[in-house]
Structure formats: C-alpha cells, structure tokens
Design a protein around this motif. Structure first.
Motif, PDB file in Angstrom:
ATOM      1  N   SER A  52      32.869 -68.247  96.477  1.00  0.00           N
ATOM      2  CA  SER A  52      34.125 -68.120  97.212  1.00  0.00           C
ATOM      3  C   SER A  52      34.079 -66.957  98.296  1.00  0.00           C
ATOM      4  O   SER A  52      34.309 -66.992  99.445  1.00  0.00           O
ATOM      5  CB  SER A  52      35.337 -68.156  96.339  1.00  0.00           C
ATOM      6  OG  SER A  52      36.612 -67.704  97.122  1.00  0.00           O
ATOM      7  N   LYS A  56      33.958 -66.784 102.100  1.00  0.00           N
ATOM      8  CA  LYS A  56      34.990 -66.081 102.916  1.00  0.00           C
ATOM      9  C   LYS A  56      34.655 -65.060 103.576  1.00  0.00           C
ATOM     10  O   LYS A  56      35.095 -64.838 104.803  1.00  0.00           O
ATOM     11  CB  LYS A  56      35.994 -65.737 101.895  1.00  0.00           C
ATOM     12  CG  LYS A  56      37.327 -65.197 102.394  1.00  0.00           C
ATOM     13  CD  LYS A  56      38.133 -66.170 103.049  1.00  0.00           C
ATOM     14  CE  LYS A  56      39.578 -65.634 103.576  1.00  0.00           C
ATOM     15  NZ  LYS A  56      40.514 -66.413 104.154  1.00  0.00           N
ATOM     16  N   VAL A 190      41.725 -67.589  92.680  1.00  0.00           N
ATOM     17  CA  VAL A 190      40.989 -67.287  93.752  1.00  0.00           C
ATOM     18  C   VAL A 190      41.297 -68.486  94.760  1.00  0.00           C
ATOM     19  O   VAL A 190      40.964 -69.743  94.195  1.00  0.00           O
ATOM     20  CB  VAL A 190      39.624 -66.946  93.518  1.00  0.00           C
ATOM     21  CG1 VAL A 190      38.882 -66.902  94.774  1.00  0.00           C
ATOM     22  CG2 VAL A 190      39.654 -65.718  92.539  1.00  0.00           C
ATOM     23  N   ASN A 191      41.595 -68.422  96.062  1.00  0.00           N
ATOM     24  CA  ASN A 191      41.587 -69.560  96.898  1.00  0.00           C
ATOM     25  C   ASN A 191      41.207 -68.864  98.491  1.00  0.00           C
ATOM     26  O   ASN A 191      41.984 -67.996  98.979  1.00  0.00           O
ATOM     27  CB  ASN A 191      42.964 -70.147  97.019  1.00  0.00           C
ATOM     28  CG  ASN A 191      43.016 -71.272  97.787  1.00  0.00           C
ATOM     29  OD1 ASN A 191      41.939 -71.641  98.468  1.00  0.00           O
ATOM     30  ND2 ASN A 191      44.222 -72.020  97.884  1.00  0.00           N
ATOM     31  N   LYS A 192      40.025 -69.360  98.774  1.00  0.00           N
ATOM     32  CA  LYS A 192      39.360 -68.747 100.024  1.00  0.00           C
ATOM     33  C   LYS A 192      40.369 -69.426 101.007  1.00  0.00           C
ATOM     34  O   LYS A 192      40.163 -68.672 102.446  1.00  0.00           O
ATOM     35  CB  LYS A 192      38.118 -69.045 100.355  1.00  0.00           C
ATOM     36  CG  LYS A 192      37.403 -70.572 100.159  1.00  0.00           C
ATOM     37  CD  LYS A 192      36.442 -70.639 100.638  1.00  0.00           C
ATOM     38  CE  LYS A 192      35.851 -72.224 100.154  1.00  0.00           C
ATOM     39  NZ  LYS A 192      35.797 -72.535  98.767  1.00  0.00           N
ATOM     40  N   ASN A 193      41.142 -70.350 100.825  1.00  0.00           N
ATOM     41  CA  ASN A 193      42.147 -70.801 101.934  1.00  0.00           C
ATOM     42  C   ASN A 193      43.301 -69.855 102.461  1.00  0.00           C
ATOM     43  O   ASN A 193      43.707 -70.228 103.448  1.00  0.00           O
ATOM     44  CB  ASN A 193      42.461 -72.357 102.022  1.00  0.00           C
ATOM     45  CG  ASN A 193      41.196 -72.950 101.984  1.00  0.00           C
ATOM     46  OD1 ASN A 193      40.223 -73.064 102.624  1.00  0.00           O
ATOM     47  ND2 ASN A 193      41.496 -74.084 100.820  1.00  0.00           N
ATOM     48  N   ASP A 194      43.529 -68.886 101.363  1.00  0.00           N
ATOM     49  CA  ASP A 194      44.556 -67.997 101.581  1.00  0.00           C
ATOM     50  C   ASP A 194      44.445 -67.062 102.721  1.00  0.00           C
ATOM     51  O   ASP A 194      43.278 -66.648 102.927  1.00  0.00           O
ATOM     52  CB  ASP A 194      45.184 -67.354  99.997  1.00  0.00           C
ATOM     53  CG  ASP A 194      45.767 -68.435  99.319  1.00  0.00           C
ATOM     54  OD1 ASP A 194      46.223 -69.372  99.787  1.00  0.00           O
ATOM     55  OD2 ASP A 194      45.599 -68.131  98.033  1.00  0.00           O
ATOM     56  N   TYR A 199      43.902 -62.905  99.780  1.00  0.00           N
ATOM     57  CA  TYR A 199      42.530 -63.219  99.325  1.00  0.00           C
ATOM     58  C   TYR A 199      41.773 -61.891  98.462  1.00  0.00           C
ATOM     59  O   TYR A 199      41.324 -61.798  97.485  1.00  0.00           O
ATOM     60  CB  TYR A 199      41.859 -63.856 100.137  1.00  0.00           C
ATOM     61  CG  TYR A 199      40.255 -64.404  99.560  1.00  0.00           C
ATOM     62  CD1 TYR A 199      40.347 -65.189  98.831  1.00  0.00           C
ATOM     63  CD2 TYR A 199      39.237 -63.576  99.590  1.00  0.00           C
ATOM     64  CE1 TYR A 199      38.949 -65.720  98.268  1.00  0.00           C
ATOM     65  CE2 TYR A 199      37.857 -63.839  99.130  1.00  0.00           C
ATOM     66  CZ  TYR A 199      37.899 -64.926  98.296  1.00  0.00           C
ATOM     67  OH  TYR A 199      36.888 -65.705  97.856  1.00  0.00           O
ATOM     68  N   ARG A 200      41.953 -60.729  99.121  1.00  0.00           N
ATOM     69  CA  ARG A 200      41.288 -59.431  98.747  1.00  0.00           C
ATOM     70  C   ARG A 200      42.100 -59.031  97.517  1.00  0.00           C
ATOM     71  O   ARG A 200      41.384 -58.654  96.485  1.00  0.00           O
ATOM     72  CB  ARG A 200      41.627 -58.307  99.638  1.00  0.00           C
ATOM     73  CG  ARG A 200      40.684 -58.678 100.949  1.00  0.00           C
ATOM     74  CD  ARG A 200      41.094 -57.342 101.769  1.00  0.00           C
ATOM     75  NE  ARG A 200      40.420 -57.359 103.278  1.00  0.00           N
ATOM     76  CZ  ARG A 200      39.233 -57.115 103.551  1.00  0.00           C
ATOM     77  NH1 ARG A 200      38.442 -56.654 102.505  1.00  0.00           N
ATOM     78  NH2 ARG A 200      38.574 -57.364 104.658  1.00  0.00           N
ATOM     79  N   GLN A 202      43.609 -61.199  95.201  1.00  0.00           N
ATOM     80  CA  GLN A 202      43.129 -62.131  94.111  1.00  0.00           C
ATOM     81  C   GLN A 202      41.738 -61.757  93.463  1.00  0.00           C
ATOM     82  O   GLN A 202      41.528 -61.775  92.437  1.00  0.00           O
ATOM     83  CB  GLN A 202      42.868 -63.460  94.939  1.00  0.00           C
ATOM     84  CG  GLN A 202      44.363 -64.178  95.325  1.00  0.00           C
ATOM     85  CD  GLN A 202      44.164 -65.353  96.203  1.00  0.00           C
ATOM     86  OE1 GLN A 202      42.959 -65.918  96.451  1.00  0.00           O
ATOM     87  NE2 GLN A 202      45.359 -66.106  96.496  1.00  0.00           N
ATOM     88  N   SER A 301      41.345 -77.258  97.483  1.00  0.00           N
ATOM     89  CA  SER A 301      40.435 -76.128  97.711  1.00  0.00           C
ATOM     90  C   SER A 301      39.454 -76.420  96.651  1.00  0.00           C
ATOM     91  O   SER A 301      39.555 -76.987  95.391  1.00  0.00           O
ATOM     92  CB  SER A 301      40.908 -74.921  97.650  1.00  0.00           C
ATOM     93  OG  SER A 301      41.371 -74.670  95.947  1.00  0.00           O
ATOM     94  N   GLU A 303      37.829 -74.263  95.013  1.00  0.00           N
ATOM     95  CA  GLU A 303      38.021 -73.581  93.823  1.00  0.00           C
ATOM     96  C   GLU A 303      38.900 -73.954  92.883  1.00  0.00           C
ATOM     97  O   GLU A 303      38.830 -73.965  91.725  1.00  0.00           O
ATOM     98  CB  GLU A 303      38.584 -72.067  94.131  1.00  0.00           C
ATOM     99  CG  GLU A 303      37.450 -71.234  95.146  1.00  0.00           C
ATOM    100  CD  GLU A 303      37.733 -71.312  96.553  1.00  0.00           C
ATOM    101  OE1 GLU A 303      37.706 -70.252  97.330  1.00  0.00           O
ATOM    102  OE2 GLU A 303      38.422 -72.404  97.092  1.00  0.00           O
TER     103      GLU A 303
END
Length: 456
Positions: A52, A56, A190-194, A199-200, A202, A301, A303
């Motif tokens: 992820s 990202k 964790v979700n890279k779409n946020d 995201y940092r 998370q 997502s 993840e």
C-alpha cells in the motif's frame, strides 16, 4: 555428536544432557506463541502495509517493480541471517540458554526500526523514499530474523519425537492466527484511497501496533519458556572456517533433507510469486470506479478486501486444518498431507484464473486455507523427521528458514517483471501468467517430496 534416547522413551538432548519430556497444552502454547507475533508483524507489512505504501507514496504505474526493489535486498539479508544466526545459537553458552538472548536483542532492534519506518514518509524527502523504504525493510529483515531464526530450533530442542507432529500443528496454528489477525487489522486501519494526511496517520498507527504486539509477546515468551544453558564441557569448539564450511553440504550426504528443502523452496516459490501482489490483483481485477465491497457495501480497496474478507476466508479452514493435519501426519504420514496441500493450492490458482469476482476470490481463500494450513503444519514436522542426528538443529533449521525466505526474492522479482511487461495486455494476462507459473512450481514441489525415502 549424536542424539540419544533413554530406554523409557524420553528423548535426551545430547548438547545439554536434559530430557525432552512430554509438553502440556500450555507448554505447547508458550513455546509457539512467539510465532503469532512474528506472523502478525510480517503479514500486516507484506500483505497490506508495504504494498500500500509503495503504491501511495511512489509512482503507482511502477508499483510492481518498485515493490520488488523495496523488498528484495532485505529478503536477501534474511536468507543469510537465518542460517548464520541459527547456527551461532548452537554454540553460545549464555545463562539464559541458546535461543532466548537472540530473541531479546533482535526484538529490541526490530521495534526501533518499526518506529523509524512509521514516520519515514514524513521525515524523508519524496525523491529518497524508494531508497529509504528499501533500507528500512532490510533492517527489519535483519533484526526480525536475528530474533526468530534461533527460535525455530527451540521446538527441536524441547519437544520429544512423538509430539513433533502435534507441536508442528501448534506452530502452524499460531502462524496462521498471526497471519490472519495481522491482515485483518492492517486491512481495517490502512486505506491508500484516503486523503494523504489521514493515510500518514494510519501508517503510524499500524507500525506502532505491530511494535506493541512484538514487545508484549516476546516478554511473555522469555518469562514462560525456560532453557537449559549449554554446559562449557559440552560446548563444541568454534572455528570460523569450519563453521562456515558446514553450510555447504553435498545433497548426496543428506538426500532426504535435500529433497525436503527443494520441495519447500518450490512450494514457497509458488506462494510468494503471487502473494505480494494479491492486493494489486484485488485492486486491478476485482476493483474499479464505483465498485463496492460485498457484504460491507463500502468503497472497494485492495487493502480492505484482502484484510477483512479474503484472509478470514483463509482462516475459516486453515485454523482447524493446521491442527488436524499435524495430528493426522503423526498417524498416517507426512507426504500425503503435502500432496493434499499442493492439490488445494493448485485449485486456488485455477479459480483465480477462471472466475474473476469477489465471491470466487473468497472461495479460493477457503481452498487456500485447506492447502496452506495442511502444508504449514506438516512442513516443520517433515523437516525434523529428516534432520541428521546431530546437536546442530539451529544450523539446519536456519537453512530451512532461509529456503523459505529465498523464494520471496526470486518470486517477487519474477512476478514484478511479468506484471510490468504484460500490464498492457488485455484481460489481466499478467496475473493469469503468474497463477500458471505457480501451478508449475507446486507440481515440481510435489515431485520432489515423492523422492523422500523412509518417511511416510
């Protein structure tokens, strides 16, 4: 130095002169609980967090190659550290024993690196992130394997032969529990779409949680598992040249061990060729704009699907299978369980190729649970069955660990190149090619196990 046995059937460790008495349920738990923390650590990082972060923070169009660049050097270090440190632990005469001191030192270093990794996207310039991720992953592999490679031999040190299948079942159980819990927790956090600031946060949360789990369980293990120190009179002399030369044995000297190690390499090649890329497979093949996650009906997502649906599907059958297979292998033989596991994992590949939807992926997860649960339970027991009768279990189990790690380097490199070269071909041909390659590895691994003699 040979391993002897008392006439009443209690194994005796020739190195320390202590009897390996039958272990209770809690003895089995205490001996294997560390593997929950270890797999929680690696599953969260390898299945969710690091793929992820690569997608990202680095170029998403190059994610497959970048992922290989991040993990390869560290994994190569693990290949060296495992047998080297495992063998060194055979010689040491610490008052705490041969294995626990390495666990303590390695875990302290591991936690420090985890904390640095957590904040690296904030403190490292974007242009240096690829190098920073690769260096930190290398340090993670060094520190974690410094702790766990000697511990691979603690079961061989403490468990009587007649309980090895059961101990292997507990080993597989805690490995699988750590695998699934680590993936679920990381997938939820964790979700890279946020958005990037969220995201940092998370990323910091999951790294801190991994460090906490490692610390608590290692402290518990050190306090509950006792070791008998290696006496000075029974300590083998340590000569560097002879020590290093021992790692290069001729396959013909230990043919059964060589075939088992080759089979482990091939099966793990099959698994690791696709495992790092499952999150990308779920994103690229099952996801897309407007796609909702089945059952939860939230924005899809890779993840989240991997962590909260696919891995629990694996757990559903892997957990009972890990214990059942360990028990069954004691009564009906190890090799048949390896054949069963290869057949199940081959079926998983064909499901991924032929039925590209979320429901089929969950079905594949269930079959993978059967195959992987059976294999992880039997693999350790089969290896200990063919170990040479010496007091160098740390060395041989270190080699065994390294043979399981080396496919990560080779597998992800081949997989990354295939996906990058074939990414423009329609119908996700790159992923199909990876699954076909996995089937070939599994078939070759099964053929290698057939060559093992004198073991059912």
């Amino acid at each position: 130095m040979k391993i002897s046995k008392q006439s009443e059937g209690i194994d005796v460790d020739a190195a320390t002169g202590t009897a390996r008495r039958p272990l209770s349920f809690f003895g089995m738990v205490n001996l294997n609980l560390f593997w929950f923390a270890n797999q929680f650590h690696w599953q969260a990082l390898l299945a969710v967090v690091i793929p992820s972060m690569v997608a990202k923070f680095l170029d998403p169009a190059q994610k497959s190659i970048n992922l290989a660049l991040v993990v390869n050097w560290g994994t190569l270090v693990a290949v060296v550290v495992n047998p080297l440190v495992g063998a060194l632990s055979d010689y040491v005469g610490f008052r705490m024993g041969r294995r626990r001191p390495f666990m303590i030192i390695g875990t302290i270093l591991n936690v420090i690196v985890l904390l640095i990794f957590a904040f690296s996207p904030t403190i490292v310039p974007p242009g240096l992130l690829l190098v920073a991720f690769a260096l930190l992953f290398l340090l993670l592999q060094f520190s974690n394997n410094f702790a766990n490679s000697p511990w691979s031999a603690i079961i061989a040190d403490n468990v009587p032969v007649r309980q090895r299948g059961l101990a292997s079942g507990f080993n597989g159980l805690f490995n699988l529990l750590g695998t699934v819990v680590g993936s679920i927790v990381a997938g939820v956090i964790v979700n890279k779409n946020d958005p990037l600031p969220l995201y940092r946060t998370q990323v910091v949360q999951i790294f801190l949680l991994i460090a906490l789990v490692q610390s608590v369980i290692v402290i518990y293990t050190v306090l509950t598992v006792k070791e008998t120190p290696l006496p000075a009179t029974g300590r083998p002399p340590f000569v560097w040249r002879q020590f290093l030369r021992k790692f290069f044995f001729k396959p013909s000297t230990y043919p059964n061990l060589s075939w088992v190690l080759l089979a482990r390499f091939l099966v793990m090649m099959g698994i690791w060729s696709v495992y790092y890329f499952l999150q990308y497979y779920f994103d690229d093949v099952l996801g897309g704009a407007g796609t909702r996650t089945i059952f939860f009906n939230n924005a899809f997502s890779g993840e989240f699907f991997n962590g909260t649906l696919f891995q629990p599907a694996v757990l559903l059958l892997a957990l009972p299978m890990s214990l059942l297979a360990g028990w069954a292998s004691d009564h009906w033989g190890r090799k048949m369980l390896v054949y069963l596991s290869s057949a199940m994992m081959t079926l998983v590949c064909f499901i991924f190729i032929g039925f590209q939807n979320q429901y089929a992926a969950l079905l594949a997860g269930a079959f993978f649970g059967i195959g992987y649960g059976a294999y992880t339970s039997v693999d350790w027991a089969l290896t200990t069955d063919v170990l040479p009768l010496t007091d160098e279990a740390g060395k041989f189990m270190g080699i065994w660990s390294a043979v399981g790690i080396l496919p990560q380097v080779v597998g992800i490199t081949i997989g990354g190149v295939i996906l990058q070269l074939l990414r423009t071909i329609p119908n996700h041909f790159g992923y199909t090619s990876l699954f076909i390659l996995t089937v070939i590895y599994l078939v070759l691994g099964t053929l290698a196990i057939q060559r093992v003699r004198g073991i059912r």
